[in-house]
Write a protein that holds these residues in place. Structure first.
Motif, PDB file in Angstrom:
ATOM      1  N   LEU A   1      46.435  39.859  40.465  1.00 22.32           N
ATOM      2  CA  LEU A   1      45.152  39.272  41.100  1.00 22.32           C
ATOM      3  C   LEU A   1      45.539  38.534  42.366  1.00 22.32           C
ATOM      4  O   LEU A   1      44.586  38.588  43.289  1.00 22.32           O
ATOM      5  CB  LEU A   1      44.495  38.221  40.191  1.00 22.32           C
ATOM      6  CG  LEU A   1      43.576  38.776  39.003  1.00 22.32           C
ATOM      7  CD1 LEU A   1      43.502  37.709  38.082  1.00 22.32           C
ATOM      8  CD2 LEU A   1      42.461  39.424  39.826  1.00 22.32           C
TER       9      LEU A   1
ATOM     10  N   ARG B   1      38.795  36.499  38.634  1.00 22.91           N
ATOM     11  CA  ARG B   1      39.971  36.875  38.000  1.00 22.91           C
ATOM     12  C   ARG B   1      39.866  37.675  36.657  1.00 22.91           C
ATOM     13  O   ARG B   1      40.504  37.601  35.726  1.00 22.91           O
ATOM     14  CB  ARG B   1      40.435  35.382  37.503  1.00 22.91           C
ATOM     15  CG  ARG B   1      41.093  34.523  38.871  1.00 22.91           C
ATOM     16  CD  ARG B   1      41.920  33.438  38.627  1.00 22.91           C
ATOM     17  NE  ARG B   1      43.242  33.973  38.553  1.00 22.91           N
ATOM     18  CZ  ARG B   1      44.088  34.360  39.571  1.00 22.91           C
ATOM     19  NH1 ARG B   1      43.581  34.320  40.876  1.00 22.91           N
ATOM     20  NH2 ARG B   1      45.106  34.689  39.633  1.00 22.91           N
ATOM     21  N   ASP B   2      38.559  38.503  36.567  1.00 22.18           N
ATOM     22  CA  ASP B   2      38.652  39.119  35.432  1.00 22.18           C
ATOM     23  C   ASP B   2      38.761  40.775  35.809  1.00 22.18           C
ATOM     24  O   ASP B   2      37.760  41.433  36.390  1.00 22.18           O
ATOM     25  CB  ASP B   2      36.889  39.086  35.177  1.00 22.18           C
ATOM     26  CG  ASP B   2      36.837  39.991  33.728  1.00 22.18           C
ATOM     27  OD1 ASP B   2      37.348  40.972  33.433  1.00 22.18           O
ATOM     28  OD2 ASP B   2      35.700  39.693  33.221  1.00 22.18           O
ATOM     29  N   LEU B   3      40.051  41.194  35.571  1.00 24.05           N
ATOM     30  CA  LEU B   3      40.368  42.504  36.005  1.00 24.05           C
ATOM     31  C   LEU B   3      39.490  43.586  35.230  1.00 24.05           C
ATOM     32  O   LEU B   3      39.355  44.777  36.137  1.00 24.05           O
ATOM     33  CB  LEU B   3      41.745  42.644  35.527  1.00 24.05           C
ATOM     34  CG  LEU B   3      42.839  42.077  36.644  1.00 24.05           C
ATOM     35  CD1 LEU B   3      44.137  41.875  35.925  1.00 24.05           C
ATOM     36  CD2 LEU B   3      42.945  42.804  37.947  1.00 24.05           C
ATOM     37  N   ASP B   4      39.018  43.571  34.353  1.00 26.69           N
ATOM     38  CA  ASP B   4      38.181  44.789  33.760  1.00 26.69           C
ATOM     39  C   ASP B   4      37.122  44.855  34.446  1.00 26.69           C
ATOM     40  O   ASP B   4      36.526  45.855  34.858  1.00 26.69           O
ATOM     41  CB  ASP B   4      37.993  44.257  32.224  1.00 26.69           C
ATOM     42  CG  ASP B   4      39.254  44.568  31.408  1.00 26.69           C
ATOM     43  OD1 ASP B   4      40.142  45.227  31.757  1.00 26.69           O
ATOM     44  OD2 ASP B   4      39.330  43.960  30.213  1.00 26.69           O
TER      45      ASP B   4
ATOM     46  N   LEU C   1      40.477  50.316  43.806  1.00 18.92           N
ATOM     47  CA  LEU C   1      40.858  50.797  42.517  1.00 18.92           C
ATOM     48  C   LEU C   1      42.122  50.538  42.253  1.00 18.92           C
ATOM     49  O   LEU C   1      42.694  50.472  41.127  1.00 18.92           O
ATOM     50  CB  LEU C   1      39.969  52.202  42.268  1.00 18.92           C
ATOM     51  CG  LEU C   1      39.558  52.581  40.889  1.00 18.92           C
ATOM     52  CD1 LEU C   1      39.169  51.451  40.041  1.00 18.92           C
ATOM     53  CD2 LEU C   1      39.019  53.960  40.941  1.00 18.92           C
TER      54      LEU C   1
ATOM     55  N   ARG D   1      46.921  45.294  38.492  1.00 15.88           N
ATOM     56  CA  ARG D   1      46.632  43.754  37.682  1.00 15.88           C
ATOM     57  C   ARG D   1      47.272  42.760  38.245  1.00 15.88           C
ATOM     58  O   ARG D   1      47.512  41.708  37.456  1.00 15.88           O
ATOM     59  CB  ARG D   1      47.118  44.374  36.173  1.00 15.88           C
ATOM     60  CG  ARG D   1      46.406  45.400  35.562  1.00 15.88           C
ATOM     61  CD  ARG D   1      46.325  45.591  34.050  1.00 15.88           C
ATOM     62  NE  ARG D   1      45.504  44.694  33.446  1.00 15.88           N
ATOM     63  CZ  ARG D   1      44.455  44.543  32.941  1.00 15.88           C
ATOM     64  NH1 ARG D   1      43.777  45.768  33.480  1.00 15.88           N
ATOM     65  NH2 ARG D   1      43.773  43.904  32.586  1.00 15.88           N
TER      66      ARG D   1
ATOM     67  N   LEU E   1      45.516  41.452  44.983  1.00 15.97           N
ATOM     68  CA  LEU E   1      44.106  41.721  45.154  1.00 15.97           C
ATOM     69  C   LEU E   1      43.623  40.748  46.005  1.00 15.97           C
ATOM     70  O   LEU E   1      42.599  41.379  46.760  1.00 15.97           O
ATOM     71  CB  LEU E   1      43.300  41.648  43.736  1.00 15.97           C
ATOM     72  CG  LEU E   1      43.298  43.061  43.123  1.00 15.97           C
ATOM     73  CD1 LEU E   1      43.079  42.855  41.729  1.00 15.97           C
ATOM     74  CD2 LEU E   1      42.285  43.793  43.788  1.00 15.97           C
TER      75      LEU E   1
ATOM     76  N   VAL F   1      43.532  47.167  41.693  1.00 11.74           N
ATOM     77  CA  VAL F   1      43.094  46.670  40.454  1.00 11.74           C
ATOM     78  C   VAL F   1      44.076  47.197  39.247  1.00 11.74           C
ATOM     79  O   VAL F   1      44.270  46.469  38.438  1.00 11.74           O
ATOM     80  CB  VAL F   1      41.633  47.503  39.894  1.00 11.74           C
ATOM     81  CG1 VAL F   1      41.319  46.744  38.347  1.00 11.74           C
ATOM     82  CG2 VAL F   1      40.700  46.434  40.874  1.00 11.74           C
TER      83      VAL F   1
ATOM     84  N   LEU G   1      36.616  43.951  37.465  1.00  9.93           N
ATOM     85  CA  LEU G   1      37.064  44.260  38.802  1.00  9.93           C
ATOM     86  C   LEU G   1      37.027  45.898  38.584  1.00  9.93           C
ATOM     87  O   LEU G   1      36.706  46.572  39.487  1.00  9.93           O
ATOM     88  CB  LEU G   1      38.526  43.694  39.153  1.00  9.93           C
ATOM     89  CG  LEU G   1      38.319  42.630  40.077  1.00  9.93           C
ATOM     90  CD1 LEU G   1      39.667  41.761  40.247  1.00  9.93           C
ATOM     91  CD2 LEU G   1      38.056  43.250  41.751  1.00  9.93           C
ATOM     92  N   GLY G   2      37.424  46.427  37.813  1.00 10.65           N
ATOM     93  CA  GLY G   2      37.927  47.763  37.583  1.00 10.65           C
ATOM     94  C   GLY G   2      36.353  48.374  37.585  1.00 10.65           C
ATOM     95  O   GLY G   2      36.226  49.493  38.238  1.00 10.65           O
TER      96      GLY G   2
END
Lengths: 339, 339
Positions: free
Chosen positions: B144, A142-145, B136, B142, B147, B139, A147-148
């Motif tokens: 989740l 759940r960490d979008l950064d 990408l 945003r 995703l 992501v 994931l990016g």
């Protein structure tokens, strides 16, 4: 100067440099390995068979260890470092499965490549499965950064592999092309591994950037050394696994630099092996003699040492600690493999 | 009963059923197409060349249209529907690139397959690139939960393809095996396409579930019809592209059902074409006669009609609207292709 010292020290104390990393990450890696095993499972037998064939073969698991060590550096590991480490290793293994198909390799990590046992088709598809599972683990963080960072890495790695393929057998490949290729195909995943580790550990923006730079430089050194090892190491000694890159048409720095100085005849000697899977050991030995004549393996190692030094320098933005010392030693482990 | 009526209606008014979807999603699809073009770009020439070769060839872009229409159903599209639609199409195109390598196909969408122009290697790697770009874009949404839906789909699709590969040429493949395979390899992406569309549109939990069920059932119908079309449609008529599945060793429902009733001789007739890329038209015509004898193309179509009906039924949990009518008509478009 530091570079030369390190190179000399390497002979005397090679194994210790990675042992600290292994022991420091041991309990975390047990959790990572459990996650890897459970996420390689599937009711479709061929999936775990192929995944485990590759996973059991071992490899050092350097990338996930780097993720864990990068998290430990900042003390506040939040559990995501385990997911990220497993995801990074899955991305790496997916790449290996696809690379073997692309390179038409018969062996991987000292065992028959998956494609020689199960075929190209299964290797492509199980690679895709591992990539899907990697993304799923990242989503669970759940960490979008982060994931990016990891999904950008996936695209850049593939782009780098396509560029490498486009340049295969191309005698006009420049050192700059080569740098772009290894930055994309190798350094990007090392960079992502340490950056998301730092993020899981709670690093601030500056420290996160430092760890990303560390991973990137380490990855550059790692690939340069790998490419030197394919020519038998810095000494350029014929061995049983030397010459694969050249026979596959892969333009790596030792041969690119040699071509810059080569005479017409030497150029022909190189062309006789480049992209010729069946080129014999004599033909390859003649190429090795050219590389040794112009010192391009040593020049490539100097570049590797330069990146190793830059990796260590990147850590100067991080407060001193036992964990930092462990990461500080890894670049030397990478470069010392070639001596 | 409704099923029979639909099948009959299909002849008279086939094109209209998809035209409504096309016109309703036109402006959104222009944005999707722009995003697809910009995200297929790369300084590595071969990447956009291969990606655009596949993208230019067209195809209906049914999946991204379904994502947009599913978002429109709930009025509150938040911009993510464009990203999701493009991501779904990239996932689909990545699968096509890898499928062509796995199936050793020479043609795709009426043009030479990418692998016949650029080689298997480039097809594998550009597929990986598109998959990375898909993640990408997800992501960047945003979201989740969406995703999670899409990355789970990626793993399930690959798993289904491996299962299909494992069952290739296996005469003991059951209808249940087949159902599992097409559920994973095809229905999962349709399901993800409509589910994330509904999420971008702001659907509540019940409506999201309804749209997921709709997409899943539609995908099942779509693949069953596709597998019937490979035998020349419900009428089983020899055409220029018929018989590819059988020659590739692909066990689809028409042949699985025929094998359940076949005599020893008929079984041999089928085996003479199964997994034999060079089997001639006469040999294939003999197989077609067996399928027609036992009516297995019509039985497969009945199953497709059943799933089409289930897709329409899933929409009953959603409030009536013009947008719902458009989605209601799509299953008929899918099944009518076979008559």
């Amino acid at each position: 100067m530091a570079v030369d010292n390190l190179a000399r020290n390497a002979d005397s104390d090679v194994s210790a440099t990675i042992d600290h990393l292994i022991s420091a990450t041991q309990s975390g890696m047990e959790a990572v390995n459990r996650l890897i095993l459970s996420r390689s499972d599937s009711p479709v037998d061929m999936v775990p068979e192929i995944a485990n064939h590759l996973i059991d073969a071992g490899g050092k698991r350097l990338r996930p260890m780097l993720t864990l060590a990068s998290a430990a550096l900042f003390g506040g590991a939040n559990g995501n470092e385990i997911r990220f480490a497993a995801a990074v290793e899955f991305m790496h293994n997916a790449t290996l499965l696809h690379d073997d198909v692309v390179d038409e390799s018969d062996m991987r990590r000292g065992r028959p490549a998956a494609r020689t046992i199960w075929g190209n088709q299964a290797s492509v598809l199980v690679g895709d499965f591992l990539l899907g599972q990697a993304f799923l683990m990242m989503v669970e963080s759940r960490d979008l950064d982060a994931l990016g960072v990891l999904s950008r890495a996936a695209a850049v790695i593939a782009e780098g592999e396509v560029f490498q393929l486009a340049k295969a057998g191309d005698l006009s490949t420049t050192p700059e092309d080569y740098t772009k290729i290894i930055h994309a195909k190798t350094a990007t995943l090392f960079e992502a591994a340490t950056e998301v580790g730092a993020m899981a550990g709670g690093a601030d923006a500056l420290a996160r950037k430092a760890l990303a730079a560390y991973g990137c430089e380490l990855g550059m050194a790692f690939q340069l050394v790998d490419d030197v090892l394919d020519y038998g190491g810095a000494g350029g000694v014929l061995g049983k696994n030397t010459g694969d890159d050249l026979r596959e048409g892969k333009m790596t720095l030792p041969v690119i630099l040699a071509l810059e100085s080569a005479t017409g005849d030497e150029r022909k000697t190189i062309e006789a092996v480049l992209g010729k899977p069946d080129a014999g050991q004599d033909a390859f030995e003649a190429v090795l003699a050219i590389l040794n004549r112009y010192g391009t393996l040593k020049q490539t190692m100097a570049k590797a040492e330069h990146h190793a030094e830059a990796a260590r320098a990147a850590l100067s933005d991080v407060a001193p600690s036992l964990e930092r010392d462990i990461l500080f030693d890894v670049p030397e482990f990478c470069t010392s493999r070639a001596y």
